[in-house]
Motif scaffolding. Structure first.
Motif, PDB file in Angstrom:
ATOM      1  N   LEU A 195      -2.967  -4.022  -7.467  1.00 18.82           N
ATOM      2  CA  LEU A 195      -2.342  -4.106  -6.139  1.00 18.82           C
ATOM      3  C   LEU A 195      -2.593  -5.506  -5.620  1.00 18.82           C
ATOM      4  O   LEU A 195      -3.726  -5.841  -5.267  1.00 18.82           O
ATOM      5  CB  LEU A 195      -2.971  -3.099  -5.165  1.00 18.82           C
TER       6      LEU A 195
ATOM      7  N   VAL B 135      -6.166  -3.868  -1.559  1.00 16.80           N
ATOM      8  CA  VAL B 135      -5.102  -4.798  -1.960  1.00 16.80           C
ATOM      9  C   VAL B 135      -5.635  -6.232  -1.940  1.00 16.80           C
ATOM     10  O   VAL B 135      -6.215  -6.671  -0.943  1.00 16.80           O
ATOM     11  CB  VAL B 135      -3.890  -4.706  -0.999  1.00 16.80           C
TER      12      VAL B 135
ATOM     13  N   THR C 250       0.848  -1.199   0.000  1.00 18.46           N
ATOM     14  CA  THR C 250       0.000   0.000   0.000  1.00 18.46           C
ATOM     15  C   THR C 250       0.885   1.252   0.000  1.00 18.46           C
ATOM     16  O   THR C 250       0.660   2.193  -0.775  1.00 18.46           O
ATOM     17  CB  THR C 250      -0.873   0.006   1.278  1.00 18.46           C
TER      18      THR C 250
END
Ligand SMILES: NC(=O)c1ccc[n+]([C@@H]2O[C@H](COP(=O)([O-])OP(=O)(O)OC[C@H]3O[C@@H](n4cnc5c(N)ncnc54)[C@H](O)[C@@H]3O)[C@@H](O)[C@H]2O)c1
Ligand SMILES: N[C@@H](CCO)C(=O)O
Ligand code: NA
Length: 433
Positions: A259, A221, A205
């Protein structure tokens, strides 16, 4: 002389490492900052035998440190998000700069903390939060600032990588290796953070925000840990030419940012695949620079303290120094240069590879090895090759020796009638730390 006063909250693995590094390197640190760094106040529930805090003020309540008017920089090393958030906001409210190793805190509450810091005109530094001792946030946010970052991919949890490596190399079970990583101080207070990917997601992050200029968005994420990986998976991947690594990947696709944190098969021959144990490595691909790689210890007391103390130094410089010399031109202040001499090559020590050609006669080798030992040179290995044009090639590896002693020995060896005077010498460095 005035000093920069730090307050340390939390005296566990990283807290004790920070105390030890600040004390051990105090002289050099003062030369870099321009003023000494003084540990003015420690907040800890109990002493830690790993460090000596005699003479330093200690409070049981960490808020006493955040409220101490003497403290310029609060170093938050208690971990967790609830008390840590309150502690950091309190210190910011009191006008203190913050250094923290807490990725959970930054990933989950960073947006709020930075806003508060901005309001109060203080800084928040968190290099230790990502990839431990590797100065990756500095590299990404400053060193690569010219680039459009295409992607970041890294092994960013030391505990997880330690477990995968040990399982692979020692064919040992998951639980046993995890207990060892905990004993070594690598694991989070709740080790499921390490093995289920939460810790890596916190770090990713932060990396993604610095890479792409997006707010911290931990909840977005995708996260998968290593707990379901078995030795069979590791072995099957190897048969296909792959290793399994737990990677955090942040990629700018052009229509959104990926992510994700998950176990990943990567080709055995790429450098990331050779990153073992508690070591971390982060690859960053920038449009101008291309792919770059950063490697180092991702966890542990002193590697993490290395980053914590660097942040303290950076803030210390901001507090003390003329802006134009915030980072001194040569890292140390101009009036603090050392007169430690540079060694001549004769005084340098390393190992040597020697290749010589000797006559195929009794006693020749004994002459050579006697000359080496006369000059305090010990042999690590020696091989005799096939006879070549009447001469026998000999290859010798020596242990570390002063070059001057080696020169003396080589002069005498070359002077032997039985040895060809064209001797090849290559220096050996194993580079093990
Ligand atoms: N251990 C590592 O290798 C490593 C590496 C990078 C970052 N970090 C981060 O550094 C932080 C500290 O990790 P650690 O490994 O040193 O943990 P730790 O558990 O060894 O140390 C934390 C210490 O803080 C104390 N503490 C917790 N709450 C407290 C409170 N309210 N008042 C007083 N003391 C309190 C605990 O008693 C403990 O001694 C965490 O945020 C962690 O994620 C750790
Ligand atoms: N528990 C973390 C500590 C370093 O952030 C790890 O193993 O990587
Ligand atoms: Na770091």
């Amino acid at each position: 002389m005035k000093s920069i006063k730090v307050g340390i909250a939390g005296l566990g693995t990283v807290g004790s490492g920070t105390v030890n590094v600040l004390k051990r390197n105090a002289g050099e640190i003062a030369r870099r900052v321009g003023q000494p760094i003084e540990i003015a106040h420690i907040g800890a529930r109990r002493e830690n035998p790993a460090c000596d805090i005699s003479g330093i003020r200690v409070s049981r309540d960490v808020f006493d440190v955040a409220n101490d008017p003497d403290v310029d920089i609060l170093v938050e090393l208690i971990g967790g998000t609830d008390v840590a958030r309150e502690l950091v906001l309190t210190a910011i409210g009191n006008g203190k700069h913050i250094v923290t190793a807490n990725k959970a805190l930054i990933a989950e509450h960073g947006n709020e903390i930075f806003l508060a810091a901005q309001e109060h005109g203080v800084d928040v530094a968190f290099e230790a939060a990502v990839a431990g001792g590797i100065p990756i946030l500095k590299a990404l946010g400053e060193g690569l600032a010219a680039n459009h970052i295409n992607w970041v991919a890294g092994i960013i949890n030391g505990t997880g990588n330690y477990i995968l490596t040990e399982m692979e190399q020692g064919a040992r079970g998951f639980e046993e290796v995890l207990a060892e990583a905990q004993a070594l101080g690598y694991a989070e207070a709740d080790p499921t953070f390490d093995v289920e990917g939460v810790d890596a997601a916190h770090k990713l992050t932060i990396l993604a925000s610095i890479a792409f200029g997006i707010p911290l968005q931990f909840s977005k994420v995708y996260m998968e840990g290593i707990s379901r990986i078995t030795i069979e998976d590791v072995n099957s991947a190897a048969q296909f030419g792959y290793r399994i690594k737990h990677l955090g990947i942040a990629r700018d696709t052009g229509n959104g940012i990926e992510l994700r944190v998950h176990p990943t098969l990567i080709p055995q021959e790429i450098m990331l695949a050779a990153v073992n144990g508690v070591m971390n490595a982060v690859m960053i691909d920038g449009d101008a620079v291309g792919p770059t790689l950063y490697y180092g210890a991702g966890a542990g007391a002193e590697p993490t303290a290395s980053a914590v103390v660097a942040d303290i130094i950076e803030l210390g410089r901001e507090l003390t120094v003329d802006h134009h010399e915030r980072v001194p031109y040569l890292g140390f202040h101009t009036d603090q240069m050392s007169d430690e001499p540079v060694l001549t090559i004769e005084d340098v020590s390393c190992g040597y590879y020697l290749r010589l050609h000797v006559q195929d006669k009794a006693g020749v080798l004994a002459d050579v090895t006697r000359i080496l030992s006369d000059n305090r040179i010990s042999i690590e290995a020696m091989v005799q090759k096939e006879v070549d044009e009447g001469l026998v090639p000999i290859v010798i590896l020596t242990h570390r020796v002063r070059e001057g002693d080696m020169n003396e020995a080589l002069k005498r060896i070359a002077a032997l009638d039985t040895v060809d005077n064209d001797i090849m010498r290559i220096r050996v460095e194993t580079l093990d730390a």
